[in-house]
Design a protein around this motif. Structure first.
Motif, PDB file in Angstrom:
ATOM      1  N   PRO A  39     -11.851   4.361   1.787  1.00 54.75           N
ATOM      2  CA  PRO A  39     -12.748   4.180   2.903  1.00 54.75           C
ATOM      3  C   PRO A  39     -12.330   3.649   4.001  1.00 54.75           C
ATOM      4  N   SER A  40     -11.340   2.896   4.049  1.00 53.92           N
ATOM      5  CA  SER A  40     -10.481   2.545   5.365  1.00 53.92           C
ATOM      6  C   SER A  40      -9.935   3.574   5.903  1.00 53.92           C
ATOM      7  N   VAL A  41      -9.212   4.307   5.315  1.00 50.53           N
ATOM      8  CA  VAL A  41      -8.404   5.549   5.453  1.00 50.53           C
ATOM      9  C   VAL A  41      -9.358   6.604   6.260  1.00 50.53           C
ATOM     10  N   LEU A  42     -10.562   6.636   5.697  1.00 53.45           N
ATOM     11  CA  LEU A  42     -11.439   7.446   6.096  1.00 53.45           C
ATOM     12  C   LEU A  42     -12.055   7.297   7.537  1.00 53.45           C
ATOM     13  N   VAL A  43     -12.380   5.881   7.720  1.00 55.81           N
ATOM     14  CA  VAL A  43     -12.738   5.425   8.986  1.00 55.81           C
ATOM     15  C   VAL A  43     -11.633   5.469   9.921  1.00 55.81           C
ATOM     16  N   PHE A  44     -10.441   4.894   9.520  1.00 56.28           N
ATOM     17  CA  PHE A  44      -9.450   4.779  10.761  1.00 56.28           C
ATOM     18  C   PHE A  44      -8.920   6.366  10.926  1.00 56.28           C
ATOM     19  N   GLY A  45      -8.882   7.226   9.934  1.00 63.13           N
ATOM     20  CA  GLY A  45      -8.704   8.616  10.642  1.00 63.13           C
ATOM     21  C   GLY A  45      -9.726   9.155  11.364  1.00 63.13           C
ATOM     22  N   ALA A  46     -11.000   8.892  10.919  1.00 63.17           N
ATOM     23  CA  ALA A  46     -12.024   9.485  11.627  1.00 63.17           C
ATOM     24  C   ALA A  46     -11.872   8.913  13.110  1.00 63.17           C
ATOM     25  N   LEU A  47     -11.747   7.697  13.596  1.00 68.26           N
ATOM     26  CA  LEU A  47     -11.452   7.146  14.557  1.00 68.26           C
ATOM     27  C   LEU A  47     -10.206   7.791  15.405  1.00 68.26           C
ATOM     28  N   CYS A  48      -9.165   7.910  14.887  1.00 66.80           N
ATOM     29  CA  CYS A  48      -7.845   8.656  15.284  1.00 66.80           C
ATOM     30  C   CYS A  48      -8.325  10.193  15.789  1.00 66.80           C
ATOM     31  N   LEU A  49      -9.062  10.909  14.846  1.00 68.19           N
ATOM     32  CA  LEU A  49      -9.379  12.044  15.073  1.00 68.19           C
ATOM     33  C   LEU A  49     -10.171  12.153  16.467  1.00 68.19           C
ATOM     34  N   PHE A  50     -11.384  11.249  16.500  1.00 71.21           N
ATOM     35  CA  PHE A  50     -12.139  11.210  17.609  1.00 71.21           C
ATOM     36  C   PHE A  50     -11.533  10.994  18.806  1.00 71.21           C
ATOM     37  N   LEU A  51     -10.528  10.018  19.137  1.00 68.23           N
ATOM     38  CA  LEU A  51      -9.673   9.543  20.297  1.00 68.23           C
ATOM     39  C   LEU A  51      -8.957  10.868  20.570  1.00 68.23           C
ATOM     40  N   GLY A  52      -8.222  11.234  19.423  1.00 71.08           N
ATOM     41  CA  GLY A  52      -7.506  12.635  19.669  1.00 71.08           C
ATOM     42  C   GLY A  52      -7.817  13.707  20.291  1.00 71.08           C
ATOM     43  N   ILE A  53      -9.125  14.039  20.022  1.00 71.05           N
ATOM     44  CA  ILE A  53     -10.027  15.090  20.377  1.00 71.05           C
ATOM     45  C   ILE A  53     -10.474  14.910  21.983  1.00 71.05           C
ATOM     46  N   LYS A  54     -10.887  13.616  22.104  1.00 69.25           N
ATOM     47  CA  LYS A  54     -11.367  13.084  23.637  1.00 69.25           C
ATOM     48  C   LYS A  54     -10.182  13.246  24.397  1.00 69.25           C
ATOM     49  N   HIS A  55      -8.923  12.843  23.933  1.00 63.16           N
ATOM     50  CA  HIS A  55      -7.801  12.821  24.797  1.00 63.16           C
ATOM     51  C   HIS A  55      -7.445  14.498  25.036  1.00 63.16           C
ATOM     52  N   GLY A  56      -7.607  15.240  24.166  1.00 62.45           N
ATOM     53  CA  GLY A  56      -7.239  16.677  24.269  1.00 62.45           C
ATOM     54  C   GLY A  56      -8.245  17.246  25.505  1.00 62.45           C
ATOM     55  N   GLU A  57      -9.461  16.771  25.208  1.00 63.08           N
ATOM     56  CA  GLU A  57     -10.424  17.532  26.372  1.00 63.08           C
ATOM     57  C   GLU A  57     -10.010  16.805  27.713  1.00 63.08           C
ATOM     58  N   TYR A  58      -9.557  15.413  27.643  1.00 61.73           N
ATOM     59  CA  TYR A  58      -9.257  15.150  29.007  1.00 61.73           C
ATOM     60  C   TYR A  58      -8.083  15.750  29.621  1.00 61.73           C
ATOM     61  N   ARG A  59      -7.049  16.062  28.982  1.00 62.75           N
ATOM     62  CA  ARG A  59      -5.798  16.873  29.389  1.00 62.75           C
ATOM     63  C   ARG A  59      -6.130  18.133  29.564  1.00 62.75           C
ATOM     64  N   ALA A  60      -7.095  18.829  28.883  1.00 59.35           N
ATOM     65  CA  ALA A  60      -7.414  20.029  29.148  1.00 59.35           C
ATOM     66  C   ALA A  60      -8.150  20.274  30.653  1.00 59.35           C
ATOM     67  N   ARG A  61      -8.954  19.269  31.160  1.00 57.50           N
ATOM     68  CA  ARG A  61      -9.390  19.175  32.454  1.00 57.50           C
ATOM     69  C   ARG A  61      -8.629  19.315  33.481  1.00 57.50           C
ATOM     70  N   GLY A  62      -7.164  18.736  33.254  1.00 53.05           N
ATOM     71  CA  GLY A  62      -6.405  18.618  34.208  1.00 53.05           C
ATOM     72  C   GLY A  62      -6.376  17.236  35.180  1.00 53.05           C
ATOM     73  N   ALA A  63      -7.163  16.371  34.693  1.00 47.60           N
ATOM     74  CA  ALA A  63      -7.321  15.344  35.313  1.00 47.60           C
ATOM     75  C   ALA A  63      -6.144  14.338  35.224  1.00 47.60           C
TER      76      ALA A  63
END
Length: 64
Positions: free
Chosen positions: A40-64
């Motif tokens: 369960p800890s690996v799932l939660v940590f992995g989900a958190l990292c995935l969420f932050l990675g997606i948000k960072h990718g969206e930020y980079r894609a906007r070109g801000a």
């Protein structure tokens, strides 16, 4: 490499399964501890990292 939703979740599940399987095979900890605490800890940590990675990718894609 093109990541769509299916590929992203597939890789996520593969990493979680591989990490839990490695702990089960090496007998580092008892099986019940790995399945009740580590998995369960690996799932939660992995989900958190995935969420932050997606948000960072969206930020980079906007070109801000």
């Amino acid at each position: 490499m093109e990541f769509d939703q299916t590929t992203t979740y597939g890789v996520f599940v593969a990493v979680v399964v591989a990490s839990v399987a490695a702990l089960l095979v090496t007998d580092t900890m008892p099986t019940r501890i790995v399945l009740m605490m580590v998995a369960p800890s690996v799932l939660v940590f992995g989900a958190l990292c995935l969420f932050l990675g997606i948000k960072h990718g969206e930020y980079r894609a906007r070109g801000a």
